[in-house]
Design a protein around this motif. Structure first.
Motif, PDB file in Angstrom:
ATOM      1  N   LYS A 124     -18.881  37.374 -17.162  1.00  0.00           N
ATOM      2  CA  LYS A 124     -18.355  37.791 -15.873  1.00  0.00           C
ATOM      3  C   LYS A 124     -18.697  39.241 -15.577  1.00  0.00           C
ATOM      4  CE  LYS A 124     -14.541  34.463 -15.762  1.00  0.00           C
ATOM      5  NZ  LYS A 124     -13.071  34.273 -15.799  1.00  0.00           N
ATOM      6  N   LEU A 125     -18.632  40.110 -16.625  1.00  0.00           N
ATOM      7  CA  LEU A 125     -18.974  41.515 -16.413  1.00  0.00           C
ATOM      8  C   LEU A 125     -20.407  41.672 -15.938  1.00  0.00           C
ATOM      9  CD1 LEU A 125     -17.278  43.234 -19.486  1.00  0.00           C
ATOM     10  CD2 LEU A 125     -16.544  43.317 -17.112  1.00  0.00           C
ATOM     11  N   ALA A 126     -21.326  40.904 -16.545  1.00  0.00           N
ATOM     12  CA  ALA A 126     -22.724  40.985 -16.142  1.00  0.00           C
ATOM     13  C   ALA A 126     -22.927  40.450 -14.734  1.00  0.00           C
ATOM     14  CB  ALA A 126     -23.595  40.219 -17.135  1.00  0.00           C
ATOM     15  N   GLU A 127     -22.228  39.354 -14.395  1.00  0.00           N
ATOM     16  CA  GLU A 127     -22.393  38.758 -13.073  1.00  0.00           C
ATOM     17  C   GLU A 127     -21.893  39.687 -11.972  1.00  0.00           C
ATOM     18  OE1 GLU A 127     -20.191  35.211 -13.647  1.00  0.00           O
ATOM     19  OE2 GLU A 127     -21.917  34.016 -14.335  1.00  0.00           O
ATOM     20  N   ILE A 128     -20.813  40.432 -12.251  1.00  0.00           N
ATOM     21  CA  ILE A 128     -20.242  41.328 -11.247  1.00  0.00           C
ATOM     22  C   ILE A 128     -21.207  42.459 -10.885  1.00  0.00           C
ATOM     23  CG2 ILE A 128     -18.352  42.972 -10.828  1.00  0.00           C
ATOM     24  CD1 ILE A 128     -16.555  41.161 -12.466  1.00  0.00           C
ATOM     25  N   ALA A 163     -22.916  43.073  -7.401  1.00  0.00           N
ATOM     26  CA  ALA A 163     -22.354  43.805  -6.273  1.00  0.00           C
ATOM     27  C   ALA A 163     -22.869  45.233  -6.193  1.00  0.00           C
ATOM     28  CB  ALA A 163     -20.825  43.823  -6.373  1.00  0.00           C
ATOM     29  N   PHE A 164     -23.428  45.756  -7.287  1.00  0.00           N
ATOM     30  CA  PHE A 164     -23.867  47.144  -7.309  1.00  0.00           C
ATOM     31  C   PHE A 164     -25.379  47.301  -7.288  1.00  0.00           C
ATOM     32  CE2 PHE A 164     -19.640  48.621  -8.109  1.00  0.00           C
ATOM     33  CZ  PHE A 164     -19.038  47.609  -8.850  1.00  0.00           C
ATOM     34  N   GLN A 185     -34.290  46.868  -6.171  1.00  0.00           N
ATOM     35  CA  GLN A 185     -34.768  47.291  -7.490  1.00  0.00           C
ATOM     36  C   GLN A 185     -34.457  48.758  -7.768  1.00  0.00           C
ATOM     37  OE1 GLN A 185     -38.481  46.308  -9.243  1.00  0.00           O
ATOM     38  NE2 GLN A 185     -38.832  44.518  -7.918  1.00  0.00           N
ATOM     39  N   SER A 186     -34.582  49.596  -6.767  1.00  0.00           N
ATOM     40  CA  SER A 186     -34.377  51.031  -6.987  1.00  0.00           C
ATOM     41  C   SER A 186     -32.929  51.370  -7.301  1.00  0.00           C
ATOM     42  CB  SER A 186     -34.842  51.820  -5.763  1.00  0.00           C
ATOM     43  OG  SER A 186     -34.120  51.418  -4.601  1.00  0.00           O
ATOM     44  N   ASP A 187     -32.005  50.402  -7.122  1.00  0.00           N
ATOM     45  CA  ASP A 187     -30.614  50.649  -7.496  1.00  0.00           C
ATOM     46  C   ASP A 187     -30.435  50.731  -9.000  1.00  0.00           C
ATOM     47  OD1 ASP A 187     -29.060  48.732  -4.790  1.00  0.00           O
ATOM     48  OD2 ASP A 187     -29.770  50.807  -4.905  1.00  0.00           O
ATOM     49  N   VAL A 188     -31.455  50.297  -9.776  1.00  0.00           N
ATOM     50  CA  VAL A 188     -31.396  50.419 -11.232  1.00  0.00           C
ATOM     51  C   VAL A 188     -31.693  51.879 -11.579  1.00  0.00           C
ATOM     52  CG1 VAL A 188     -32.273  49.604 -13.431  1.00  0.00           C
ATOM     53  CG2 VAL A 188     -32.117  48.024 -11.487  1.00  0.00           C
ATOM     54  N   SER A 189     -30.687  52.717 -11.470  1.00  0.00           N
ATOM     55  CA  SER A 189     -30.870  54.165 -11.607  1.00  0.00           C
ATOM     56  C   SER A 189     -29.548  54.814 -11.977  1.00  0.00           C
ATOM     57  CB  SER A 189     -31.394  54.751 -10.288  1.00  0.00           C
ATOM     58  OG  SER A 189     -31.360  56.157 -10.318  1.00  0.00           O
ATOM     59  N   VAL A 225     -22.932  52.938 -12.469  1.00  0.00           N
ATOM     60  CA  VAL A 225     -22.631  53.602 -13.744  1.00  0.00           C
ATOM     61  C   VAL A 225     -21.133  53.570 -14.022  1.00  0.00           C
ATOM     62  CG1 VAL A 225     -22.693  55.801 -14.978  1.00  0.00           C
ATOM     63  CG2 VAL A 225     -24.669  55.075 -13.639  1.00  0.00           C
ATOM     64  N   ARG A 226     -20.333  53.828 -12.985  1.00  0.00           N
ATOM     65  CA  ARG A 226     -18.880  53.823 -13.187  1.00  0.00           C
ATOM     66  C   ARG A 226     -18.382  52.428 -13.551  1.00  0.00           C
ATOM     67  NH1 ARG A 226     -15.634  57.657 -14.958  1.00  0.00           N
ATOM     68  NH2 ARG A 226     -13.546  56.764 -14.935  1.00  0.00           N
TER      69      ARG A 226
END
Length: 696
Positions: A88-92, A95-96, A100-104, A111-112
């Motif tokens: 579930k943590l990975a699936e959530i 939302a963030f 692709q550029s959001d992987v930062s 991060v939070r």
């Protein structure tokens, strides 16, 4: 001839009289240990066997069955709940991550969330998100890490989490580590010199990329940290249904081992999670290695597994090594894992048999006696071995001056001492042929000498005796040998004490260098200090020799800092650790040039540029060296500036002024200054040479 000397059988003559025990009084170490172990073990087993005649199998089976079924249910619930939470943590994370550029690490919300997620599940090791191009953001928990390290050394205790960011969106990929405190605030940062991790090589990444579906890995070894565990990965999609990232979470197998260790069964009950193929996933038994196959090291569980696989019997009862075990093997409901529990039947008979306490007391007494006996004999056996170990350590560090006497009635220890004494004798001889630094380096690496070299920045030292040929002709060899030995000993000792390496002795010349085989910081300064101390020491020797009516051995020295080839040069049968190249030739030329200018120490411009702020020096000339197109400027080294005589300081200052005018082609002005120098320092040979040049 050298090898015969090193390994001559006569080295056994160093044995002391106390070591020469008669053969019949020595016995083998293996025999002594085996006899002791069998005697204690046999006595304990025979004593225990006398009491183990009890039965009430129905009560034992019913009680143990209920206990083990409850443990199986609790363990299954714990694992499934934990893994469902990971999923579930990975699936959530969807939302963030919307592109692709959001992987930062700039994605503060992501991060939070990762921080709060890993904080909410203490057993979680890593939570991560990777993009198809290989970029990755991963948060590691350091709470359970022992002595965590990073590129610059140990991490401070305040660092509780590590955030890894592999950025492949830039032209040059980077790998950056951020270290977080217990509240998720960034407390440190380290940029790796190169990218070392690529998520695209991991099986979970490859499988999700291929299938675009969620995936649980089998048990595997994580590259960071290098521990066994499992990974859950799920694809993340954008609004158009295109996969933009892979989110996942890792958990180490150690969490399961800790859980199994805490799970209460009986005093001797053991738990183990295994795969359907008989591979150990986790265990409460330290002796059972994770990811190994069931076998002779785990006979109880191996028998239970074979019974379950062959007959489907999930609750077999059997005897192993004279002990009856109650076992259960049942599916956990995840990855075809099985939970196996084994409890000795005797562990659950406490209230049934009134003599149970007597058995425990009796076993306890036997174990105390065994422990005392084993400790006494182990100490008698280990004491001489410990002394031999210290002796080997001293030999390894080339401290060969002391011997540690060892005596023992055990033949193997006696023979070890003899062999070590012979080895020590061999090393004493070996050091006379090979530089100590090379021998110590070889011992630390554990490798044989091989041909080969490398280019390194070195400071090279050449010295020889002025007018040595005339000196030799004037005295006998009996007079020269001890004097020359004292001369070489003084120079060599100074070089070695100043971290230098002596390359060779060439007639009356000594060749050395700094910077290999061991790195030496500030070696140009050390070489200059060495040269000055050599001149001071040789001058003292010469004063003493002159009082004894002996010929003085005036020393000339050349120093140069430059690149040279250093390594083992020669053939496979015979080689030298030496240096070669233009820098070596230049240093030799500098040493030889001293006789032209009547100087004691000449250094190259390369060395001068590195050290001139500390030492009193003056330029002497610009000379042409064979093999070099460009002429080389050379300098005379006098002393440290801090203790330089006023007269020498004035000479250097005035000489350099005249020298610069001369080389600027201002001959008349240079001649005038050199003439003033001649009047003040009439014995300075370089001044006279330049006056002659000014006349041309």
């Amino acid at each position: 001839m050298v090898a015969n000397h090193f390994f001559d059988g006569n080295c056994f003559s160093c044995q002391s009289p106390n070591m020469k025990l008669s053969f019949w009084r020595r016995r083998k170490l293996r025999t002594a240990i085996t006899s002791l172990f069998l005697a204690i073990k046999l006595g304990a087993l025979l004593s225990m066997a006398f009491y183990i005649f009890h039965a009430n199998k129905q009560l034992v089976v019913q009680f143990a069955g209920r206990v083990m079924t409850e443990i199986q249910r609790d363990t299954s619930t714990y694992i499934l709940t934990l893994f469902d939470g990971m999923k579930k943590l990975a699936e959530i994370e969807q939302a963030f991550v919307l592109k692709q550029s959001d992987v930062s690490v700039e994605n503060d919300a992501l991060v939070r969330y990762m921080f709060e997620a890993i904080k909410s599940i203490p057993d979680l090791t890593i939570i991560h998100v990777g993009s198809p191009n290989g970029s990755l953001i991963a948060l590691f928990s350091l709470l359970n890490a022992a002595n965590p390290q990073h590129g610059d050394g140990p991490l401070p205790e305040s660092y509780k989490y590590a955030l890894l960011f592999v950025d492949r969106f830039t032209e040059v990929p980077t790998e950056t580590w951020y270290y977080l405190d217990k509240d998720g605030r960034r407390a440190g940062k380290w940029v790796a010199p190169a990218v070392t991790y690529d998520p695209r090589t991991r099986p979970w990444f490859e499988e999700v990329i291929k299938t675009k579906k969620q995936y649980w890995t089998q048990v595997n070894t994580f590259p960071i940290p290098e521990k066994e565990g499992i990974t859950f990965a799920t694809p993340l999609f954008d609004s158009n249904g295109s996969m933009i990232a892979i989110a996942g979470a890792d958990i180490e197998l150690t969490f399961l081992s800790k859980f199994l260790l805490k799970k209460e069964t009986t005093p001797n009950g053991k738990l183990m999670v295994i795969t359907k193929k008989g591979q150990i996933v986790s265990s409460s038994m330290p002796e059972a290695a994770d990811l190994s196959l069931l076998g002779d090291s785990t006979p109880v569980f191996n028998t239970a597994y074979q019974s379950y696989s062959g007959t489907g019997n999930s609750f077999p009862i059997f005897t192993v090594s004279g002990t009856e075990y109650l076992t259960i093997v049942a599916p956990l409901g995840f990855q075809e894992w099985l939970l196996a529990i084994a409890i000795p039947a005797n562990d659950v008979l406490g209230g049934v048999f009134r003599i149970q306490n007597s058995i425990y007391l009796f076993i306890f007494v036997i174990m105390i006696i065994s422990t005392v006996l084993v400790t006494i004999f182990a100490r008698r056996i280990s004491a001489p071995i410990t002394r031999l170990s210290k002796m080997i350590d001293r030999i390894r560090d080339l401290h060969l001056d002391n011997k540690i006497p060892t005596t023992s009635r055990i033949r193997e220890i006696f023979e070890m001492q003899s062999a070590i004494s012979a080895m020590q004798t061999a090393f004493v001889s070996f050091k006379r042929y090979v530089p100590t630094e090379i021998v110590r380096s070889l011992l630390s690496r554990g490798k044989a000498i091989e041909l080969g070299g490398e280019r390194k920045m070195l400071t090279i030292f050449f010295s020889d005796v002025y007018n040595f040929t005339s000196i030799v002709e004037g005295i006998t060899i009996e007079e020269l040998t001890p004097q020359l030995a004292a001369y070489f000993d003084a120079i060599s000792r100074i070089i070695l004490e100043h971290q230098g390496t002596i390359d060779k002795y060439i007639g009356d010349a000594v060749m050395g260098f700094w910077g290999a085989p061991l790195e030496v910081k500030d070696h140009p300064f050390i070489a200059c200090d060495t040269a000055l101390l050599v001149q001071e020491t040789v001058n003292k020797l010469n004063s003493a020799w002159e009082k004894e009516k002996k010929s003085p051995l005036k020393t000339r020295i050349g120093l140069h800092t430059g690149t040279a080839i250093v390594g083992n040069i020669g053939t496979e049968e015979r080689m030298n650790y030496t240096i070669m190249g233009d820098s070596v030739n230049l240093t030799a030329r500098l040493e030889n040039a001293n006789k032209i200018y009547h100087t004691d120490i000449l250094v190259s411009r390369d060395t001068y540029d590195l050290v001139h702020e500390r030492y009193l020096m003056r330029p002497i000339d610009i000379i042409k060296v064979k093999g070099k197109e460009k002429a080389v400027e050379v300098y005379e080294l006098f002393s440290l500036k801090t203790n330089a005589p006023q007269e020498k300081t004035e000479l250097c200052t005035l000489f350099e002024e005249a020298y610069r005018l001369f080389h600027d082609n201002k001959i008349d002005q240079a001649r005038e200054k050199f003439m003033k120098l001649r009047k003040k320092f009439p014995e300075d040979v370089p001044t006279g040479l330049y006056l002659e040049r000014c006349k041309i």
